[in-house]
Write an enzyme that holds these catalytic residues in place. Sequence first.
Site, mmCIF file in Angstrom:
data_model
loop_
_atom_site.group_PDB
_atom_site.id
_atom_site.type_symbol
_atom_site.label_atom_id
_atom_site.label_comp_id
_atom_site.label_asym_id
_atom_site.label_seq_id
_atom_site.Cartn_x
_atom_site.Cartn_y
_atom_site.Cartn_z
ATOM 1 N N ASN A 124 45.099 46.248 38.493
ATOM 2 C CA ASN A 124 45.042 47.425 37.632
ATOM 3 C C ASN A 124 43.998 48.395 38.172
ATOM 4 O OD1 ASN A 124 43.205 45.382 36.751
ATOM 5 N ND2 ASN A 124 43.012 46.328 34.744
ATOM 6 N N GLU A 147 42.203 51.724 36.771
ATOM 7 C CA GLU A 147 42.023 52.592 35.605
ATOM 8 C C GLU A 147 41.540 53.969 36.036
ATOM 9 O OE1 GLU A 147 39.586 50.231 32.962
ATOM 10 O OE2 GLU A 147 41.302 48.940 32.479
ATOM 11 N N CYS A 167 48.868 49.505 35.817
ATOM 12 C CA CYS A 167 48.752 48.055 35.655
ATOM 13 C C CYS A 167 48.895 47.343 37.001
ATOM 14 C CB CYS A 167 49.834 47.553 34.706
ATOM 15 S SG CYS A 167 49.594 48.021 32.980
ATOM 16 N N GLU A 227 50.851 44.879 37.722
ATOM 17 C CA GLU A 227 52.256 44.659 38.072
ATOM 18 C C GLU A 227 52.835 45.895 38.755
ATOM 19 O OE1 GLU A 227 50.722 44.156 35.209
ATOM 20 O OE2 GLU A 227 51.622 42.538 34.038
ATOM 21 N N CYS A 276 52.661 44.418 29.649
ATOM 22 C CA CYS A 276 52.931 45.472 28.664
ATOM 23 C C CYS A 276 54.411 45.864 28.722
ATOM 24 C CB CYS A 276 52.039 46.682 28.934
ATOM 25 S SG CYS A 276 52.560 47.679 30.345
ATOM 26 N N CYS A 306 55.550 47.584 31.944
ATOM 27 C CA CYS A 306 55.672 46.697 33.109
ATOM 28 C C CYS A 306 56.885 45.787 32.981
ATOM 29 C CB CYS A 306 54.392 45.885 33.292
ATOM 30 S SG CYS A 306 53.075 46.888 34.000
HETATM 31 N N1 THU Z 1 46.850 45.353 32.247
HETATM 32 C C1 THU Z 1 47.541 45.015 33.394
HETATM 33 O O1 THU Z 1 47.210 45.481 34.499
HETATM 34 N N2 THU Z 1 48.593 44.182 33.276
HETATM 35 C C2 THU Z 1 48.964 43.550 32.125
HETATM 36 O O2 THU Z 1 49.905 42.773 32.139
HETATM 37 C C3 THU Z 1 48.232 43.823 30.875
HETATM 38 C C4 THU Z 1 47.210 44.901 30.937
HETATM 39 C C5 THU Z 1 45.684 46.233 32.396
HETATM 40 C C6 THU Z 1 45.857 47.661 31.958
HETATM 41 C C7 THU Z 1 44.425 48.058 31.665
HETATM 42 O O3 THU Z 1 43.791 48.459 32.872
HETATM 43 C C8 THU Z 1 43.774 46.774 31.197
HETATM 44 O O4 THU Z 1 44.617 45.722 31.632
HETATM 45 C C9 THU Z 1 43.588 46.697 29.690
HETATM 46 O O5 THU Z 1 44.772 46.985 29.024
#
Ligand code: THU
Length: 130
Positions: free
Chosen positions: A39, A41, A50, A52, A83, A86
């Site tokens: 991920n 941000e 994310c 994925e 999420c 994804c």
């Molecule tokens: N996140 C992912 O990268 N993958 C997931 O399957 C769940 C959430 C990340 C998004 C964000 O940067 C952080 O986790 C909190 O939501």
Amino acid sequence: MSLVDDAARVRVNAYAPFSNFKVGAAIRSVEGRLHLGVNVENVAYPEGTCAEAGAIAAMIAAGDSRIAEVAVIADSPDPVPPCGGCRQKLAEFADGDVAVTLATTGGATLKTTVADLLPGAFVAGHMANS
Ligand code: THU
């Protein structure tokens, strides 16, 4: 080394200064290659991506076509489900029976499939007239 180990290895590179929740994802493509994502941000929160999505982007950029297997890992009490966005992204590049292993850095795993994560996925065939 398992796909979960690969996801764990890349997870440490995640850029998650706002949530402090680092996620790693590993994809084995049908071509047999490994693609990794984390991920990433952004201070404009909705612009974050994310793990994925990063792994899928790496797979496509490398020239591979489809997902054969996926693993996702986070430092969480329980395996974190992908999420909604994804789930849709995975459904674009994986058959429904493709295995998705959700893992925690503590060693817990939950094995599921793309179809179990997103029954009745919206797919290109729904736009047959387009
Ligand atoms: N996140 C992912 O990268 N993958 C997931 O399957 C769940 C959430 C990340 C998004 C964000 O940067 C952080 O986790 C909190 O939501």
